[in-house]
Design a protein around this motif. Structure first.
Motif, PDB file in Angstrom:
ATOM      1  N   ASN A 141       0.810  -1.219   0.000  1.00 27.88           N
ATOM      2  CA  ASN A 141       0.000   0.000   0.000  1.00 27.88           C
ATOM      3  C   ASN A 141       0.849   1.279   0.000  1.00 27.88           C
ATOM      4  OD1 ASN A 141      -3.057  -0.791   0.429  1.00 27.88           O
ATOM      5  ND2 ASN A 141      -1.853  -2.186   1.702  1.00 27.88           N
ATOM      6  N   GLN A 142       2.168   1.121  -0.194  1.00 27.05           N
ATOM      7  CA  GLN A 142       3.096   2.256  -0.312  1.00 27.05           C
ATOM      8  C   GLN A 142       2.980   3.210   0.882  1.00 27.05           C
ATOM      9  OE1 GLN A 142       2.156   3.827  -4.257  1.00 27.05           O
ATOM     10  NE2 GLN A 142       3.768   2.554  -5.139  1.00 27.05           N
ATOM     11  N   GLN A 143       3.079   2.630   2.063  1.00 25.82           N
ATOM     12  CA  GLN A 143       3.026   3.410   3.297  1.00 25.82           C
ATOM     13  C   GLN A 143       4.250   3.089   4.158  1.00 25.82           C
ATOM     14  OE1 GLN A 143       0.685   5.651   4.141  1.00 25.82           O
ATOM     15  NE2 GLN A 143      -0.776   5.291   2.490  1.00 25.82           N
ATOM     16  N   THR A 144       4.706   4.084   4.919  1.00 24.58           N
ATOM     17  CA  THR A 144       5.785   3.870   5.889  1.00 24.58           C
ATOM     18  C   THR A 144       5.218   4.084   7.287  1.00 24.58           C
ATOM     19  OG1 THR A 144       7.439   4.682   4.327  1.00 24.58           O
ATOM     20  CG2 THR A 144       8.072   4.588   6.654  1.00 24.58           C
ATOM     21  N   PRO A 145       5.088   3.025   8.081  1.00 27.75           N
ATOM     22  CA  PRO A 145       4.465   3.163   9.397  1.00 27.75           C
ATOM     23  C   PRO A 145       5.412   3.832  10.393  1.00 27.75           C
ATOM     24  CG  PRO A 145       5.259   0.929   9.098  1.00 27.75           C
ATOM     25  CD  PRO A 145       5.499   1.628   7.790  1.00 27.75           C
ATOM     26  N   PRO A 146       4.876   4.340  11.522  1.00 23.93           N
ATOM     27  CA  PRO A 146       5.743   4.946  12.559  1.00 23.93           C
ATOM     28  C   PRO A 146       6.775   3.969  13.096  1.00 23.93           C
ATOM     29  CG  PRO A 146       3.433   5.459  12.952  1.00 23.93           C
ATOM     30  CD  PRO A 146       3.460   4.453  11.853  1.00 23.93           C
TER      31      PRO A 146
END
Length: 624
Positions: A350-355
């Motif tokens: 989903n092309q996300q960088t989590p904390p």
């Protein structure tokens, strides 16, 4: 990649990567699987890889390995890991069997699984059987062409110039080089798999199934007719494995052995397969035979077999203590690595960088789970239940909304799975028939298309009509048969049953099928004419968009214990979402027959799509 907590939280509200993913299915063993943590139960998968290495070195010929574990501990995950680790390598072939429809014909079913497994793609992006075909030719005529070159260039040229005669010439060349091969027709069928126009029919023949005379004549193959299908099937399977063994080591996996089915001789699935594996151990040249089962199945079913010692010696042939390899429960570090791996795959997709890599979970809470020694399945279930998901806005929702909410994420997940593998699922007559039957059973008491459904019956002592719909005070009795098999005696026999209204107490026969029936299948076409024109029957076109939701909800129900869902919750969801009652396929089966063949069918003669990208596209000249 996006690094925005608010956008991630929005994603988490609508997507739960853990929901509905507690079961490894055959399609995931062959295709895209779950994220794998190689360190979890590595001792089990490493035993297989070590055995293959020793076979390569000539230390062993055949090795039997049995894995035992409680439900949900990861047996199928291990098999999936083995398949995906071996796929990029040239010198292994993977064969999988995880479904046992008829224990009384297990050798026939084994042959079909060998043939279907050989159709799976290997390292060279073609079928494993096509890799073997190319190796046979190259060795016999001293060439080094790839399977893609044969498929794209060489075979089309030979077919244009020599018609079908070149297959016979190649067969003779191979048999001269390998005179120990007893059956030339098996070689010929393997060679036909390199032809885009013939690959389906060649694979069908290798499965032990009967082709129409048109195709057997065209390919120079006989239809194998024998009163003892089991002996013939085992002979073909052994010869296929022997030919495979010239170039690749087979890894033959038997999964899902704890299903509770019993043969006519009183043997369970595990006992039947154990006996089959004992025979294979004695007869194949080399390979790994891998079984996966519950500890109780091993202790209560395998150890009590007649001649149990001989069976056990082959099922755990290289284990010093003659015991299966037991999978371990997860510890705290395993759980953290498992969840991190799943989330990493989810966020990348989903092309996300989590904390942080475990977001939205807390590492401390996950480690606490390890104290209870959980299974992989229970950890994934805990993650699904505790993941941030959309909440029901009503603080005191009605009971029916709670039912919908509890089923919804699993249904959506199964729908995604069904969509991903619909091309193979739509060929599985058993899954389609069971999904349809399950949906119709949810409609008992409903009136649809003028039919008030009273009951759904099975017809005993026959193998073709899948179920009967009884309605309108016994005035309507519709026999439904899903037939996706290619032309030949199978479709002819199915149609003959559907028009035998007196024997099976029918008022209407209904064929469910997505493919045309070839004009050359004269007996089948005559039975079809009688069904549609004389008997008032119907041919309903099977369309993927119509069957997908029925398969998905049937999968949910089939795994209800794993998902911890009740029948009432699932049935309530089906009714509220109108999954069955508004399904076009359901309605078409119940509607008045048109007397016409559907016009939205696929051509059963349409060649299977095979990758045809080759480095060199020139026409290649070969002298036979």
């Amino acid at each position: 990649m996006t690094n925005n907590t608010s956008s991630i939280d929005e994603l988490l509200k609508s997507h739960n990567p853990f929901a509905g993913h507690m079961v490894v299915r055959p399609q995931q063993i062959w295709g895209k699987s779950f994220p794998d943590v190689p360190s979890i139960n590595s001792h089990a998968s490493n035993a297989v890889f070590d055995a293959l290495e020793k076979i390569n070195q000539g230390q062993y010929q055949t090795v039997g390995i049995t894995i035992t574990a409680e439900k949900g501990l990861g047996k199928s995950h291990i098999i999936s890991r083995i398949r995906h680790r071996l796929q990029p390598q040239d010198n292994y072939v993977f064969i999988y069997m995880g479904k046992y429809d008829n224990l009384n014909q297990i050798k026939y079913e084994f042959l079909q699984n060998v043939a279907s497994s050989l159709r799976a793609f290997g390292k060279q992006n073609v079928m494993q059987i096509q890799e073997i075909a190319a190796s046979l030719i190259n060795e016999a005529i001293q060439r080094k062409y790839s399977p893609q070159q044969y498929i794209s260039d060489i075979y089309p040229k030979w077919l244009r110039e020599r018609s079908n005669k070149f297959i016979g010439q190649l067969t003779q060349a191979i048999l001269k080089h390998k005179p120990e091969i007893p059956n030339p027709y098996i070689v010929k069928a393997i060679l036909w798999t390199l032809s885009s126009d013939h690959v389906n029919y060649a694979s069908y023949w290798l499965s032990g199934l009967e082709l129409s005379q048109t195709y057997t004549n065209a390919m120079g193959l006989p239809n194998i007719k024998s009163n003892d299908k089991e002996i013939v099937s085992m002979n073909i399977a052994r010869q296929l494995l022997d030919i495979t063994n010239y170039y690749k080591i087979p890894v033959i996996c038997f999964d899902e052995l704890d299903d509770g089915n019993i043969s006519d001789f009183g043997l369970t699935t595990a006992q039947v397969i154990a006996t089959l594996v004992k025979d294979l151990y004695q007869s194949i040249k080399r390979g790994v035979l891998l079984l996966a089962m519950y500890p109780d199945t091993w202790n209560q079913q395998i150890r009590v077999l007649p001649q149990a010692e001989a069976v056990i010696d082959r099922l755990v042939s290289e284990q010093p203590d003659r015991q299966p390899i037991a999978l371990k429960y997860l510890n705290s570090d395993d759980i953290v690595n498992l969840v991190k791996t799943w989330l990493q795959d989810f966020y990348q997709e989903n092309q996300q960088t989590p904390p942080h890599p475990l977001y939205p979970f807390d590492a401390g809470k996950l480690k606490v789970l390890g104290k209870s020694k959980p299974t992989v399945r229970s950890v994934l279930k805990w993650c699904a239940d505790n993941f941030i998901d959309e909440k029901i806005p009503n603080p005191d929702p009605p009971i029916v909304e709670i039912k919908i909410y509890s089923v919804k994420p699993y249904y959506q997940s199964e729908l995604v799975h069904t969509q991903a593998y619909i091309d193979s699922l739509i060929e599985d007559e058993s899954i389609i028939a069971q999904s349809l039957k399950f949906a119709f059973e949810r409609l008992i008491g409903k009136t649809i298309e003028g039919v008030t459904i009273e009951k759904i019956e099975e017809i005993p002592n026959q193998k073709h009509i899948d179920f009967k719909i009884v309605g309108n005070q016994q005035q309507i009795k519709i026999g439904v048969d899903v037939v996706q098999i290619a032309g030949g005696v199978g479709i002819t026999t199915a149609l003959r049953k559907l028009i035998d209204y007196q024997t099976f107490d029918l008022t209407r026969g209904c064929l469910v099928r997505s493919k045309t029936i070839a004009a050359s299948a004269t007996l089948a076409r005559e039975n079809l004419r009688r069904l549609l024109k004389e008997k008032g029957g119907e041919w309903v076109s099977l369309q993927s968009q119509d069957i997908k939701p029925l398969i998905a909800i049937w999968f949910v129900w089939n795994h209800r214990e794993i998902y911890e869902l009740t029948d009432d919750e699932i049935f309530g969801f089906i009714e509220q979402q109108q999954i069955a009652i508004n399904n076009p396929l359901i309605r078409e089966i119940l509607s008045d027959p048109s007397g016409q063949e559907p016009d939205n069918l696929t051509d059963e003669d349409l060649p299977m799509r095979i990758p045809q990208s080759v480095v060199n596209n020139r026409v290649i000249e070969l002298n036979l």
